[in-house]
Write an enzyme that holds these catalytic residues in place. Sequence first.
Site, PDB file in Angstrom:
ATOM      1  N   LYS A   3      25.980  24.224 -35.700  1.00 40.33           N
ATOM      2  CA  LYS A   3      25.324  25.509 -35.633  1.00 40.33           C
ATOM      3  C   LYS A   3      25.384  26.761 -34.466  1.00 40.33           C
ATOM      4  O   LYS A   3      25.383  27.560 -34.587  1.00 40.33           O
ATOM      5  CB  LYS A   3      23.573  25.070 -35.647  1.00 40.33           C
ATOM      6  CG  LYS A   3      22.796  26.536 -35.835  1.00 40.33           C
ATOM      7  CD  LYS A   3      21.420  26.485 -36.155  1.00 40.33           C
ATOM      8  CE  LYS A   3      20.694  27.801 -36.239  1.00 40.33           C
ATOM      9  NZ  LYS A   3      19.389  27.773 -36.005  1.00 40.33           N
TER      10      LYS A   3
ATOM     11  N   THR B 219      16.280  23.692 -33.781  1.00 38.47           N
ATOM     12  CA  THR B 219      17.636  24.142 -32.967  1.00 38.47           C
ATOM     13  C   THR B 219      17.427  23.837 -31.458  1.00 38.47           C
ATOM     14  O   THR B 219      16.778  24.618 -30.872  1.00 38.47           O
ATOM     15  CB  THR B 219      17.895  25.673 -33.372  1.00 38.47           C
ATOM     16  OG1 THR B 219      18.094  25.860 -35.043  1.00 38.47           O
ATOM     17  CG2 THR B 219      19.161  25.974 -32.631  1.00 38.47           C
TER      18      THR B 219
ATOM     19  N   LYS C  61      18.216  32.991 -27.356  1.00 39.38           N
ATOM     20  CA  LYS C  61      18.206  31.442 -27.353  1.00 39.38           C
ATOM     21  C   LYS C  61      19.321  30.768 -27.588  1.00 39.38           C
ATOM     22  O   LYS C  61      19.821  29.890 -26.986  1.00 39.38           O
ATOM     23  CB  LYS C  61      16.919  31.089 -28.095  1.00 39.38           C
ATOM     24  CG  LYS C  61      16.820  29.489 -28.203  1.00 39.38           C
ATOM     25  CD  LYS C  61      15.889  29.206 -29.391  1.00 39.38           C
ATOM     26  CE  LYS C  61      15.715  27.455 -29.386  1.00 39.38           C
ATOM     27  NZ  LYS C  61      15.259  26.935 -30.638  1.00 39.38           N
TER      28      LYS C  61
ATOM     29  N   LEU D  59      10.439  21.794 -34.001  1.00 44.51           N
ATOM     30  CA  LEU D  59      10.120  22.074 -32.948  1.00 44.51           C
ATOM     31  C   LEU D  59      10.897  23.003 -32.110  1.00 44.51           C
ATOM     32  O   LEU D  59      11.947  23.460 -32.361  1.00 44.51           O
ATOM     33  CB  LEU D  59       9.735  20.802 -32.045  1.00 44.51           C
ATOM     34  CG  LEU D  59       8.861  19.874 -32.835  1.00 44.51           C
ATOM     35  CD1 LEU D  59       9.153  18.121 -31.684  1.00 44.51           C
ATOM     36  CD2 LEU D  59       7.680  20.076 -32.877  1.00 44.51           C
ATOM     37  N   PRO D  60      10.122  23.758 -30.913  1.00 45.47           N
ATOM     38  CA  PRO D  60      10.918  24.817 -30.228  1.00 45.47           C
ATOM     39  C   PRO D  60      11.954  24.549 -29.522  1.00 45.47           C
ATOM     40  O   PRO D  60      12.897  25.011 -29.394  1.00 45.47           O
ATOM     41  CB  PRO D  60       9.517  25.566 -29.276  1.00 45.47           C
ATOM     42  CG  PRO D  60       8.376  24.911 -29.887  1.00 45.47           C
ATOM     43  CD  PRO D  60       8.639  23.664 -30.494  1.00 45.47           C
TER      44      PRO D  60
END
Lengths: 301, 301, 301, 301
Positions: free
Chosen positions: B174, B99, B249, B65-66
């Site tokens: 990450k 992420t 982002k 998902l975003p």
Amino acid sequence: MATVAFIGLGNMGGPMAANLIKAGMTVTVFDLVPAAVEALTAQGALSAKTACGAAASADFVITMLPAGKHVRHLYLGDDDTKGLLDVVSKEAVLIDCSTIDAESAQVVGKHAQAKGIEFMDAPVSGGTAGAAAGTLTFICGGSDKAYQKAQTVLTVMGANIFHAGATGAGQIAKICNNMLLSVLMVGTSESLQLGIDNGLDPKVLSDIMKVSSGGNWTLEKYNPCPDVMENVPSSNDYQGGFMVDLMVKDLGLSQQTSVASNSSTPMGSLARSMYVNHARQGNGRRDFSSIFEQFTPADKK
Amino acid sequence: MATVAFIGLGNMGGPMAANLIKAGMTVTVFDLVPAAVEALTAQGALSAKTACGAAASADFVITMLPAGKHVRHLYLGDDDTKGLLDVVSKEAVLIDCSTIDAESAQVVGKHAQAKGIEFMDAPVSGGTAGAAAGTLTFICGGSDKAYQKAQTVLTVMGANIFHAGATGAGQIAKICNNMLLSVLMVGTSESLQLGIDNGLDPKVLSDIMKVSSGGNWTLEKYNPCPDVMENVPSSNDYQGGFMVDLMVKDLGLSQQTSVASNSSTPMGSLARSMYVNHARQGNGRRDFSSIFEQFTPADKK
Amino acid sequence: MATVAFIGLGNMGGPMAANLIKAGMTVTVFDLVPAAVEALTAQGALSAKTACGAAASADFVITMLPAGKHVRHLYLGDDDTKGLLDVVSKEAVLIDCSTIDAESAQVVGKHAQAKGIEFMDAPVSGGTAGAAAGTLTFICGGSDKAYQKAQTVLTVMGANIFHAGATGAGQIAKICNNMLLSVLMVGTSESLQLGIDNGLDPKVLSDIMKVSSGGNWTLEKYNPCPDVMENVPSSNDYQGGFMVDLMVKDLGLSQQTSVASNSSTPMGSLARSMYVNHARQGNGRRDFSSIFEQFTPADKK
Amino acid sequence: MATVAFIGLGNMGGPMAANLIKAGMTVTVFDLVPAAVEALTAQGALSAKTACGAAASADFVITMLPAGKHVRHLYLGDDDTKGLLDVVSKEAVLIDCSTIDAESAQVVGKHAQAKGIEFMDAPVSGGTAGAAAGTLTFICGGSDKAYQKAQTVLTVMGANIFHAGATGAGQIAKICNNMLLSVLMVGTSESLQLGIDNGLDPKVLSDIMKVSSGGNWTLEKYNPCPDVMENVPSSNDYQGGFMVDLMVKDLGLSQQTSVASNSSTPMGSLARSMYVNHARQGNGRRDFSSIFEQFTPADKK
């Protein structure tokens, strides 16, 4: 066998000259410090009373000096003193292994070219350990001819020999590389500490980033976080290795170059300021990976 | 064979789900976009009317998902809606591959743990090409048990699978990696341009630094200077690859994390500001190596 | 005379409430710390058992709390607890003087608006000295009506009262200002030290820059170099003033805001990282002008 | 009345010399560009065939040249050419108003001192408008005696005259000030844009910060956001004012100085890189407040 003049017998120059002697070359040395000369003559070197005396009949002249002004003066002389370019054979190859400003290398190179003498800048990396082991990296700036001829001596002292371009290009390439190295070191340090601050094990995080897109030389060979790797300065209280003061010097050269060519180097100049602050806090003689401590809470050091 | 629910079938999720189908697993999919669902049912997926419907009886639930708010809502529900944690089997393993901010992953993880359900954050890297080829990298945060069980599905979709630590650690690792990547990219770009401004060939300089202490992933795999490497975005007008907007982002997430843990990230935050300016100048959808152009004189572009 | 509820009686809130009492207002106070309440009742305040009890019948409700989560909870309550918005009079004006994230202020503002209640964020600057002297600066976000009504109490506590815009704008303006302040402080420090390193007298250099284009608040009121000005923290071993830890907090808020609006703040984020490092080296409770010492050689401190 | 030699009649030097003529002094001028000389002789100046010819019998010699190398050559000469120091009267006061590296000023100063001649560096600020109006700022480096004597001519050309210290101190103080100015400009720009991105009116935000702790010269006199102030370059498409290319030059001098004294200047060096990028994007001849556009979304410009 080649005859070599070696001028500048400090921590780097001394063992470099010794390797040429071991390889059977006739090496005539010069240094302002008598003890440095004696250490080499004890290993079989000849000595000369002056730098020009050492260089006059050599096939190769190798110099290893602290800064551009010393190199300019040695090669060009002044109103009262002859320079190396005034005395060497037209067949000789002159190799300056000092890490200096590219402009000085270019000025010497122009004068040499005007006299038909081959001159090459060939700054090294690899430290005193590499100098002793004969595994230095040389980054060369000069003509193809000079580069080819120089292999005779460079391969004795080094393991990796690069040809970066024309005269001065060796210095430029070295300061580009070392500027980038400083950015890798600071960036890796802050990334590892960000992970630690959020509960990650720095060894696990290093292992992940090393094989991911964050992979870089510092994670591979020189992790700045204590006790992640063995046999690196960070696991030995940041002793040995490449001193902060030397990184400050190299980053100063990179900023001089950046200003001269009107270039933009935001990361490199930020790294320089951080290393200057670090040195001013008393860390100048510690290894440059100790910049990691700038990110660590005081009670964790 | 395992049964899998896959929720979120975008550019990344779609091909990831397809690989699970190809491996013979029973995959039930859900997405708000009907066309995305149809693309997968055409390849053999089952579909469900709701995310919870898809997940109710699955061995593995995978979500892509975003942003953190979407993940929280999907897993936790609200006053009117059940969340995944309310409907899945206690034996299921839930894997969020989005992420997002680590805090959202940790909140979902706590709720899952309270219900005795295994939840793991497993953000990916490798882009749409890696998703299609099944060669993604997964960086996982969760219990050893969840990590072991998840191998069944992760090895089908990825080539490198890391266990960074407890829940949330995948996200932390990450963003540490991607923050470092941005620093490598900017630092390499400015170093190459400094060389170019001083007459060096960027290909020669890249070759030297790649095997020296400036060596890093961008020089190895993703050189930002046009025409130094083949088959990288910089040699294709910065098309394809990893978009500037996505780097912005990720760097936003890294700064949120840095603020939350009171960490110092001078290089990472500078990279973020430079990428934001680059995006604001209209480069948001170009590859992130196009930051190189920030350093290039206008008449050279 | 107006009746006021004052909630949050810390180093700032205590003297602010005291000034309202001195002005003849009826002030009902609340704090979780009994001693803080007693200090005010000794000066003539009434007290209440709960924050809502204090606020229920007041014309003005003023709150002074540490962080956004406290403000949200106090105003909005939760499943088990009523919030201020559930109990106050529709005629009341609610003024939150905390320095918090703008999003929290906006959320509270929306809930207030939905209930027809006037709410305003009004973060302050001026420190404990300004709170005691009634010379604080208030930067307000809210409707014109709320802003006008609030003058009754704000003019008692402060000397400068600004209207920055709608709800949340007070917080935004304050963090913009304080981010800029941090840049002025770091930039002035490094400029003065550059002059000192090159033989200039910092007092002479300060006098020149103060009336030239480098002129800024820190040179005018708060010189960071010891012994240039009297009666500033730098001339008192960086005691008193505005603590490094508080600057770190404000710079964290500015970076949260910058990330949320996808803004670029290279100087502000660099200042944040430098202040975090400074705090981590044990300087968190010293005045924020002590960042000057980051630039000073160790043997000069 | 004093006799003055004025050498270097460009955009700044021309109107400065004109003011001396208007004050009734006998001014002999020299420039390599004949038209520049004619413009002054038309106003009453005498001219000379060489710089040395102009200077030989003057009470004051004023020079205004582009860079350190020009100043060194003019004052010191070379093997074939006499320098100003070889021809001027021992009673003369020599004033170099160029903005150059401090080292060049110090070298000229030492040679002058050896010959018993008073030399002073006195770089100016205030731009061509200030030169024409006689309201320049002079920042002087030299002996008290030189400084006192120079008042005769400096007060005719300027409104603010500072004595920064010994020879070279004028240059140091100027580059410290201009470095700080660049930091103020970038920091103010990013703070204003952060406010705008979050809904604030830049005029309101400017008014608040101007009288708060963010107050600085750029908010007072030179707001970088279009249409906040009248009669500043930002409200005139960044025409006029102080060019980006000149700021890049001054920031280059500040970085040279910083490297030479091993100083740390994180904000100043970051500003330099940002201004270089800005210039490289084609903005070199626009006003330096146009750096604001680096922070503005492309569609808002």
